[in-house]
Design a protein around this motif. Sequence first.
Motif, mmCIF file in Angstrom:
data_model
loop_
_atom_site.group_PDB
_atom_site.id
_atom_site.type_symbol
_atom_site.label_atom_id
_atom_site.label_comp_id
_atom_site.label_asym_id
_atom_site.label_seq_id
_atom_site.Cartn_x
_atom_site.Cartn_y
_atom_site.Cartn_z
ATOM 1 N N SER A 77 4.662 19.276 11.294
ATOM 2 C CA SER A 77 5.020 18.378 12.387
ATOM 3 C C SER A 77 4.974 16.917 11.941
ATOM 4 O O SER A 77 4.200 16.540 11.060
ATOM 5 N N LYS A 78 5.806 16.102 12.587
ATOM 6 C CA LYS A 78 5.843 14.680 12.272
ATOM 7 C C LYS A 78 4.518 13.990 12.600
ATOM 8 O O LYS A 78 4.024 13.208 11.780
ATOM 9 N N PRO A 79 3.898 14.260 13.767
ATOM 10 C CA PRO A 79 2.627 13.592 14.067
ATOM 11 C C PRO A 79 1.538 13.881 13.024
ATOM 12 O O PRO A 79 0.777 12.994 12.651
ATOM 13 N N GLU A 80 1.514 15.109 12.543
ATOM 14 C CA GLU A 80 0.550 15.493 11.508
ATOM 15 C C GLU A 80 0.779 14.675 10.236
ATOM 16 O O GLU A 80 -0.153 14.150 9.629
ATOM 17 N N ALA A 81 2.041 14.556 9.832
ATOM 18 C CA ALA A 81 2.392 13.798 8.627
ATOM 19 C C ALA A 81 2.080 12.317 8.809
ATOM 20 O O ALA A 81 1.563 11.675 7.888
ATOM 21 N N ARG A 108 -0.191 10.961 10.715
ATOM 22 C CA ARG A 108 -1.655 10.772 10.658
ATOM 23 C C ARG A 108 -2.129 10.753 9.213
ATOM 24 O O ARG A 108 -2.961 9.932 8.826
ATOM 25 N N ARG A 109 -1.594 11.663 8.410
ATOM 26 C CA ARG A 109 -1.991 11.722 7.002
ATOM 27 C C ARG A 109 -1.525 10.474 6.259
ATOM 28 O O ARG A 109 -2.248 9.924 5.426
ATOM 29 N N GLU A 110 -0.321 9.994 6.554
ATOM 30 C CA GLU A 110 0.176 8.766 5.935
ATOM 31 C C GLU A 110 -0.796 7.618 6.221
ATOM 32 O O GLU A 110 -1.159 6.863 5.322
ATOM 33 N N TYR A 111 -1.216 7.503 7.461
ATOM 34 C CA TYR A 111 -2.149 6.438 7.838
ATOM 35 C C TYR A 111 -3.457 6.572 7.054
ATOM 36 O O TYR A 111 -3.975 5.586 6.527
ATOM 37 N N ARG A 112 -3.978 7.800 6.966
ATOM 38 C CA ARG A 112 -5.238 8.010 6.246
ATOM 39 C C ARG A 112 -5.104 7.666 4.766
ATOM 40 O O ARG A 112 -6.003 7.059 4.182
ATOM 41 N N ILE A 113 -3.996 8.028 4.152
ATOM 42 C CA ILE A 113 -3.793 7.698 2.737
ATOM 43 C C ILE A 113 -3.708 6.191 2.554
ATOM 44 O O ILE A 113 -4.263 5.635 1.607
ATOM 45 N N LYS A 114 -3.042 5.500 3.465
ATOM 46 C CA LYS A 114 -2.920 4.046 3.363
ATOM 47 C C LYS A 114 -4.278 3.354 3.458
ATOM 48 O O LYS A 114 -4.428 2.242 2.950
ATOM 49 N N GLN A 115 -5.252 4.007 4.062
ATOM 50 C CA GLN A 115 -6.588 3.424 4.187
ATOM 51 C C GLN A 115 -7.441 3.630 2.932
ATOM 52 O O GLN A 115 -8.494 3.017 2.785
ATOM 53 N N LEU A 116 -6.989 4.490 2.023
ATOM 54 C CA LEU A 116 -7.755 4.792 0.815
ATOM 55 C C LEU A 116 -7.707 3.633 -0.181
ATOM 56 O O LEU A 116 -6.734 2.884 -0.234
ATOM 57 N N SER A 117 -8.744 3.549 -0.996
ATOM 58 C CA SER A 117 -8.746 2.574 -2.082
ATOM 59 C C SER A 117 -7.803 3.056 -3.183
ATOM 60 O O SER A 117 -7.375 4.213 -3.199
#
Length: 77
Positions: free
Chosen positions: A54-58, A60-69
């Motif tokens: 699903s797009k919402p799942e993807a 959310r993951r994009e946002y989490r990856i962008k927060q990583l160092s």
Amino acid sequence: MHHVYVIECSDGTYYTGYTTDVQRRVAEHNAGDGAKYTRGRTPVTLRHTESFDSKPEAMRREYRIKQLSRAQKEALF
């Protein structure tokens, strides 16, 4: 399918994005038609992808990856 991807730009920085077609999107980035961030940083190289139903799942993951160092992003690949 919905995908999250991480590309490495020619200056060594990383860009994370969302798409439904990873190869097309990477080609767009390399052609200068991708995100404004990557336009002056070509060529780009695909480093990591993740697929979701699903797009919402993807998204959310994009946002989490962008927060990583940087080091945490590199641990993905």
